[in-house]
Write a protein that holds these residues in place. Structure first.
Motif, PDB file in Angstrom:
ATOM      1  N   HIS A 183       0.856  -1.186   0.000  1.00 37.43           N
ATOM      2  CA  HIS A 183       0.000   0.000   0.000  1.00 37.43           C
ATOM      3  C   HIS A 183       0.891   1.235   0.000  1.00 37.43           C
ATOM      4  O   HIS A 183       1.959   1.240   0.623  1.00 37.43           O
TER       5      HIS A 183
ATOM      6  N   CYS B  76     -17.204  -6.575   7.079  1.00 35.99           N
ATOM      7  CA  CYS B  76     -16.609  -5.813   5.964  1.00 35.99           C
ATOM      8  C   CYS B  76     -16.486  -6.649   4.689  1.00 35.99           C
ATOM      9  O   CYS B  76     -15.944  -6.164   3.700  1.00 35.99           O
TER      10      CYS B  76
ATOM     11  N   ASP C 254     -13.004  -6.748   3.030  1.00 31.83           N
ATOM     12  CA  ASP C 254     -12.387  -5.550   2.461  1.00 31.83           C
ATOM     13  C   ASP C 254     -11.281  -4.968   3.329  1.00 31.83           C
ATOM     14  O   ASP C 254     -10.497  -4.142   2.861  1.00 31.83           O
TER      15      ASP C 254
ATOM     16  N   LEU D 271     -10.148  -0.060   6.576  1.00 35.28           N
ATOM     17  CA  LEU D 271     -11.050   0.117   5.447  1.00 35.28           C
ATOM     18  C   LEU D 271     -10.756   1.397   4.671  1.00 35.28           C
ATOM     19  O   LEU D 271     -10.985   1.472   3.469  1.00 35.28           O
ATOM     20  N   ASP D 272     -10.246   2.411   5.361  1.00 31.61           N
ATOM     21  CA  ASP D 272      -9.985   3.691   4.713  1.00 31.61           C
ATOM     22  C   ASP D 272      -9.037   4.507   5.587  1.00 31.61           C
ATOM     23  O   ASP D 272      -8.860   4.216   6.766  1.00 31.61           O
ATOM     24  N   LEU D 273      -8.445   5.519   4.995  1.00 28.46           N
ATOM     25  CA  LEU D 273      -7.611   6.478   5.716  1.00 28.46           C
ATOM     26  C   LEU D 273      -8.191   7.858   5.467  1.00 28.46           C
ATOM     27  O   LEU D 273      -8.385   8.258   4.321  1.00 28.46           O
ATOM     28  N   LEU D 274      -8.491   8.563   6.539  1.00 26.87           N
ATOM     29  CA  LEU D 274      -9.082   9.894   6.435  1.00 26.87           C
ATOM     30  C   LEU D 274      -8.110  10.942   6.955  1.00 26.87           C
ATOM     31  O   LEU D 274      -7.336  10.680   7.877  1.00 26.87           O
TER      32      LEU D 274
END
Length: 94
Positions: A19, A39, A42, A76-79
């Motif tokens: 990643h 999830c 995911d 699941l995500d990076l904010l």
């Protein structure tokens, strides 16, 4: 098939590439494991971190917050982390 018999994974996790931010990551093995029901598989798991607090601290240092699956804790995500302006206490006294 058990994790130890599976030629595709290591302890139920298989490599999923590198990643851009998290580095090497794993996903649950699709051959011998089951996807997380929350999830649906995911979530990804950074290979370079064993400690969740250390992982979050490293991301905070670069202005990111991870969004985790509530069941498996996969990312699941990076904010972006909302940044507060730096405040110098008692600036008026200087």
């Amino acid at each position: 098939m058990t994790f130890s018999d599976c030629p595709y994974c290591v302890d139920g996790n298989m490599p999923a590439g590198i990643h851009d931010i998290l580095g090497p990551v794993f996903v649950p093995c699709v051959v011998c494991g089951r996807a997380c029901p929350t999830c649906t598989g995911d979530g990804i798991f950074p290979a370079d971190f064993d400690c969740l607090d250390c992982f979050r601290a490293c991301l905070t240092a670069i202005g990111l917050t991870p969004v985790h699956c509530t069941a498996c804790l996969g990312v699941l995500d990076l904010l972006p982390t909302p940044r507060r302006p730096e405040v110098t206490p008692h600036e008026h006294l200087n």
